[in-house]
Enzyme design. Structure first.
Site, PDB file in Angstrom:
ATOM      1  N   THR A  37       0.870  -1.171   0.000  1.00  0.00           N
ATOM      2  CA  THR A  37       0.000   0.000   0.000  1.00  0.00           C
ATOM      3  C   THR A  37       0.914   1.230   0.000  1.00  0.00           C
ATOM      4  O   THR A  37       2.141   1.094  -0.034  1.00  0.00           O
ATOM      5  CB  THR A  37      -0.865   0.024   1.278  1.00  0.00           C
ATOM      6  OG1 THR A  37       0.010   0.211   2.412  1.00  0.00           O
ATOM      7  CG2 THR A  37      -1.655  -1.273   1.441  1.00  0.00           C
ATOM      8  N   ILE A  61      -3.107  -9.900   2.630  1.00  0.00           N
ATOM      9  CA  ILE A  61      -3.575 -10.844   3.650  1.00  0.00           C
ATOM     10  C   ILE A  61      -5.063 -11.138   3.460  1.00  0.00           C
ATOM     11  O   ILE A  61      -5.595 -12.063   4.065  1.00  0.00           O
ATOM     12  CB  ILE A  61      -3.324 -10.322   5.088  1.00  0.00           C
ATOM     13  CG1 ILE A  61      -3.985  -8.956   5.310  1.00  0.00           C
ATOM     14  CG2 ILE A  61      -1.830 -10.248   5.377  1.00  0.00           C
ATOM     15  CD1 ILE A  61      -3.954  -8.487   6.769  1.00  0.00           C
ATOM     16  N   ALA A  81       0.921  -6.576   9.233  1.00  0.00           N
ATOM     17  CA  ALA A  81       0.182  -5.865   8.172  1.00  0.00           C
ATOM     18  C   ALA A  81      -1.072  -5.204   8.723  1.00  0.00           C
ATOM     19  O   ALA A  81      -1.873  -5.843   9.402  1.00  0.00           O
ATOM     20  CB  ALA A  81      -0.193  -6.843   7.063  1.00  0.00           C
ATOM     21  N   THR A 124      -1.323  -2.479  19.585  1.00  0.00           N
ATOM     22  CA  THR A 124      -0.934  -1.128  20.007  1.00  0.00           C
ATOM     23  C   THR A 124      -1.507  -0.756  21.377  1.00  0.00           C
ATOM     24  O   THR A 124      -2.574  -1.254  21.763  1.00  0.00           O
ATOM     25  CB  THR A 124      -1.431  -0.114  18.947  1.00  0.00           C
ATOM     26  OG1 THR A 124      -1.365   1.206  19.482  1.00  0.00           O
ATOM     27  CG2 THR A 124      -2.895  -0.355  18.568  1.00  0.00           C
ATOM     28  N   ASP A 125      -0.833   0.163  22.059  1.00  0.00           N
ATOM     29  CA  ASP A 125      -1.341   0.691  23.334  1.00  0.00           C
ATOM     30  C   ASP A 125      -2.642   1.469  23.148  1.00  0.00           C
ATOM     31  O   ASP A 125      -3.391   1.683  24.105  1.00  0.00           O
ATOM     32  CB  ASP A 125      -0.287   1.589  24.012  1.00  0.00           C
ATOM     33  CG  ASP A 125       0.122   2.812  23.193  1.00  0.00           C
ATOM     34  OD1 ASP A 125      -0.260   2.914  22.006  1.00  0.00           O
ATOM     35  OD2 ASP A 125       0.847   3.670  23.744  1.00  0.00           O
ATOM     36  N   GLU A 126      -2.921   1.863  21.887  1.00  0.00           N
ATOM     37  CA  GLU A 126      -4.102   2.699  21.666  1.00  0.00           C
ATOM     38  C   GLU A 126      -5.402   1.974  21.955  1.00  0.00           C
ATOM     39  O   GLU A 126      -6.444   2.604  22.132  1.00  0.00           O
ATOM     40  CB  GLU A 126      -4.105   3.241  20.236  1.00  0.00           C
ATOM     41  CG  GLU A 126      -2.895   4.097  19.957  1.00  0.00           C
ATOM     42  CD  GLU A 126      -3.116   5.070  18.833  1.00  0.00           C
ATOM     43  OE1 GLU A 126      -4.269   5.411  18.549  1.00  0.00           O
ATOM     44  OE2 GLU A 126      -2.110   5.479  18.232  1.00  0.00           O
ATOM     45  N   TYR A 148      -9.023   3.720  14.163  1.00  0.00           N
ATOM     46  CA  TYR A 148      -7.824   2.865  14.061  1.00  0.00           C
ATOM     47  C   TYR A 148      -7.737   1.955  15.283  1.00  0.00           C
ATOM     48  O   TYR A 148      -7.562   0.735  15.168  1.00  0.00           O
ATOM     49  CB  TYR A 148      -6.562   3.733  13.948  1.00  0.00           C
ATOM     50  CG  TYR A 148      -5.282   2.985  14.275  1.00  0.00           C
ATOM     51  CD1 TYR A 148      -4.791   1.996  13.422  1.00  0.00           C
ATOM     52  CD2 TYR A 148      -4.566   3.247  15.450  1.00  0.00           C
ATOM     53  CE1 TYR A 148      -3.618   1.295  13.732  1.00  0.00           C
ATOM     54  CE2 TYR A 148      -3.403   2.557  15.761  1.00  0.00           C
ATOM     55  CZ  TYR A 148      -2.935   1.587  14.899  1.00  0.00           C
ATOM     56  OH  TYR A 148      -1.795   0.889  15.214  1.00  0.00           O
ATOM     57  N   LYS A 152      -7.932  -2.183  15.664  1.00  0.00           N
ATOM     58  CA  LYS A 152      -6.861  -2.993  16.269  1.00  0.00           C
ATOM     59  C   LYS A 152      -7.412  -3.791  17.454  1.00  0.00           C
ATOM     60  O   LYS A 152      -7.080  -4.964  17.624  1.00  0.00           O
ATOM     61  CB  LYS A 152      -5.695  -2.102  16.717  1.00  0.00           C
ATOM     62  CG  LYS A 152      -4.925  -1.436  15.594  1.00  0.00           C
ATOM     63  CD  LYS A 152      -4.285  -2.407  14.615  1.00  0.00           C
ATOM     64  CE  LYS A 152      -3.147  -3.206  15.211  1.00  0.00           C
ATOM     65  NZ  LYS A 152      -2.447  -4.022  14.167  1.00  0.00           N
ATOM     66  N   ASN A 177       4.112   4.113  20.958  1.00  0.00           N
ATOM     67  CA  ASN A 177       4.539   4.709  19.679  1.00  0.00           C
ATOM     68  C   ASN A 177       5.989   4.350  19.364  1.00  0.00           C
ATOM     69  O   ASN A 177       6.857   4.546  20.209  1.00  0.00           O
ATOM     70  CB  ASN A 177       4.479   6.247  19.772  1.00  0.00           C
ATOM     71  CG  ASN A 177       3.124   6.790  19.384  1.00  0.00           C
ATOM     72  OD1 ASN A 177       2.115   6.119  19.517  1.00  0.00           O
ATOM     73  ND2 ASN A 177       3.121   8.021  18.907  1.00  0.00           N
ATOM     74  N   ASN A 178       6.225   3.897  18.154  1.00  0.00           N
ATOM     75  CA  ASN A 178       7.594   3.569  17.732  1.00  0.00           C
ATOM     76  C   ASN A 178       8.208   4.736  16.975  1.00  0.00           C
ATOM     77  O   ASN A 178       7.494   5.513  16.335  1.00  0.00           O
ATOM     78  CB  ASN A 178       7.578   2.375  16.780  1.00  0.00           C
ATOM     79  CG  ASN A 178       7.388   1.037  17.475  1.00  0.00           C
ATOM     80  OD1 ASN A 178       7.902   0.032  17.041  1.00  0.00           O
ATOM     81  ND2 ASN A 178       6.637   1.013  18.577  1.00  0.00           N
ATOM     82  N   ARG A 271      -8.149  18.486  16.773  1.00  0.00           N
ATOM     83  CA  ARG A 271      -9.100  17.765  15.927  1.00  0.00           C
ATOM     84  C   ARG A 271     -10.185  17.147  16.819  1.00  0.00           C
ATOM     85  O   ARG A 271     -10.045  17.102  18.039  1.00  0.00           O
ATOM     86  CB  ARG A 271      -8.376  16.712  15.106  1.00  0.00           C
ATOM     87  CG  ARG A 271      -7.861  15.563  15.922  1.00  0.00           C
ATOM     88  CD  ARG A 271      -7.088  14.561  15.093  1.00  0.00           C
ATOM     89  NE  ARG A 271      -6.776  13.422  15.946  1.00  0.00           N
ATOM     90  CZ  ARG A 271      -5.763  12.598  15.761  1.00  0.00           C
ATOM     91  NH1 ARG A 271      -4.945  12.780  14.747  1.00  0.00           N
ATOM     92  NH2 ARG A 271      -5.564  11.585  16.574  1.00  0.00           N
TER      93      ARG A 271
END
Ligand code: NAD
Length: 340
Positions: A37, A61, A81, A124-126, A148, A152, A177-178, A271
Site C-alpha cells: 500500500t 492478507i 500488516a 498497540t497501546d491505543e 484505528y 486494532k 509509539n515507535n 481535531r
C-alpha cells in the site's frame, strides 16, 4: 528451525523485524507478504534482499487462497500488516476494519489449518484508549477512542478467539509509539522532521498537550522476538518502557536537532478525536527479560540524522498524491497530522 511468515514486512516496524530475524541461525526462511500500500516500500528491506532466506511476496492478507498457499510452508507467523495511521482512519475507517479485522481472521484461520506453532499478532497501546491517569495492564478492558484503535482492538479479539476456540498458539503484543529510521513521513516524528529539514512549518493541535510514550523500533522488535520465542500462548504483552513526552516537548527537541526555532511551529485547533494520553504497565514482558536499551535523545538524533542523509527515500513520498492525502484528508487546510 523457524520458517516465518511476516505480514507487512515492507512497512516500518515489519522491515526492522525482518532484518532482526535474518541475524538468527535458527531461521531457515522469512517470507514477507506485503500488499505494498502507500505505506509499504521494499526499499525498507534494503540489503536484507541479499539474504537467500528472504522471499518477498507482493500480495494481500485478504487473499485467502494466497494466504493458504503460503501458510503451508511456514511454522510461525508475525502479523504486522495493517492500516496504521490514526488520522486516515478518521475518514476511511472501512478500509481499516477490512484490512485489520478481516485480514487477521483470514490469517488466523489459515494458520490453524496448517499447524502454525506461534502466531504473534502485533497491536498497540491505543486499544486501551486515553487515560487521564494511571497505566493500563494487559487484563484491562479495551476502550478504543478512534477508528484505528477500534479496528486494532477488534483484531486482537479475533486473534485471541482462535486461541480460545481452536487452540492456535496466539500471542498479542501491544506497543507504544515507535520511532526510528524509514518510518513513513505521515507519522509525527518523520512528518515534523521532514518538514523542518525543508524549512517548512509544523503545527501542533491545541497546545500540543497530548502525551505519547516513545519506544525505539529496535526495542519493540526485541520485545516481539522475545514473545515469538517465549511468549505464552493466549497471552497479551504490553511493550512499553519508552519515554513519555507531550507533542509540544517532542517538537522542541526536533526544532533543536533540525536547527530551527519557535518560528517554525504554529498551533491550530485540536481535531475532533485526539486521545490525550496513553500509558501502559509492562512488567509481564519484563519478566521475559525485556528492557528497552535505546536512550530517547540519542535515538531521536540518529533518526533525524537518517532523514537528513536520505532525502531520496522520503522526498518523493512527500510529493505523491497519497502523501498529500495524509495531510489534506485529516485536517482542515493548513493543518497536519501530529499524533501517530
Ligand atoms: P506501516 O503502515 O509502516 O506498515 C504497514 C505495512 O502493512 C505496509 O508495508 C503495508 O503495505 C502493509 N499492508 C497494509 N495492508 C496490507 C494487506 N491487506 N496485505 C498485506 N500487507 C498489507 O505500519 P507500522 O508502523 O510498521 O506498524 C506495523 C504494525 O504495528 C501495525 O499492525 C500497527 O498497528 C502496529 N503498531 C504500530 C505502532 C507505531 O508506532 N508505528 C505502534 C504500535 C503498534
Amino acid at each position: 528451525m523457524y520458517e516465518v511468515l511476516v505480514t507487512g514486512g515492507a512497512g516500518f516496524i515489519g522491515s526492522h523485524f525482518v532484518r532482526r530475524l535474518l541475524r538468527r541461525d535458527d531461521v531457515a526462511q522469512v517470507t514477507v507478504l506485503d500488499a505494498l500500500t502507500y505505506a509499504g516500500h521494499p526499499e525498507n528491506l534494503g540489503e536484507a534482499f541479499l539474504d537467500p532466506r528472504l522471499v518477498f511476496v507482493h500480495g494481500s492478507i485478504l487473499d485467502g487462497p494466497l494466504v493458504e498457499q503460503l501458510m503451508a510452508r511456514h511454522t510461525a507467523v508475525v502479523h504486522f500488516a495493517a492500516e496504521s495511521h490514526v488520522d486516515r482512519s478518521l475518514t476511511t475507517a472501512d478500509t481499516f476494519l477490512t484490512t485489520n479485522v478481516l485480514g487477521t481472521q483470514i490469517l488466523a484461520a489459515s494458520a490453524g489449518r496448517h499447524g502454525i506453532t506461534k502466531f504473534v499478532h502485533i497491536s498497540t497501546d491505543e486499544v486501551y484508549g486515553s487515560l487521564a491517569e494511571g497505566a493500563a495492564s494487559e487484563g484491562d478492558p479495551v476502550r478504543p477512542g478512534v477508528p484505528y484503535a477500534a479496528s486494532k482492538a477488534a483484531s486482537d479479539l479475533v486473534a485471541l478467539s482462535h486461541y480460545q476456540t481452536y487452540g492456535l498458539p496466539v500471542c498479542v503484543t501491544r506497543s507504544s509509539n515507535n520511532y526510528g529510521p524509514h518510518q513513513f513521513p505521515e507519522k509525527v516524528i518523520p512528518l515534523f522532521t521532514t518538514r523542518l529539514l525543508q524549512s517548512e512549518k509544523v503545527t501542533l493541535h491545541g497546545q500540543g498537550q497530548h502525551v505519547r510514550n516513545w519506544l525505539h523500533v529496535e526495542d519493540n522488535c526485541a520485545g516481539i522476538e522475545l514473545v515469538l520465542d517465549d511468549g505464552e500462548p493466549g497471552e497479551i504483552y504490553n511493550l512499553g518502557g519508552g519515554t513519555d513526552l507531550t507533542v509540544r516537548d517532542l517538537a522542541a527537541k526536533l526544532l533543536l536537532l533540525c536547527g530551527k526555532d519557535g518560528e517554525s511551529v504554529a498551533c491550530v485547533p485540536d481535531r475532533q478525536a485526539n486521545d490525550l494520553r496513553y500509558s501502559m504497565l509492562w512488567d509481564k514482558i519484563a519478566a521475559l527479560g525485556f528492557r528497552p536499551t535505546h536512550d530517547f535523545d540519542e535515538g531521536l538524533a540518529e533518526t533525524v540524522d537518517w532523514y537528513r542523509r536520505n532525502p531520496d527515500r522520503w522526498a518523493p513520498l512527500t510529493r505523491t498524491p497519497y502523501a498529500a492525502c495524509a495531510t489534506a484528508a485529516i485536517a482542515p487546510a493548513g493543518e497536519e497530522a501530529h499524533a501517530r
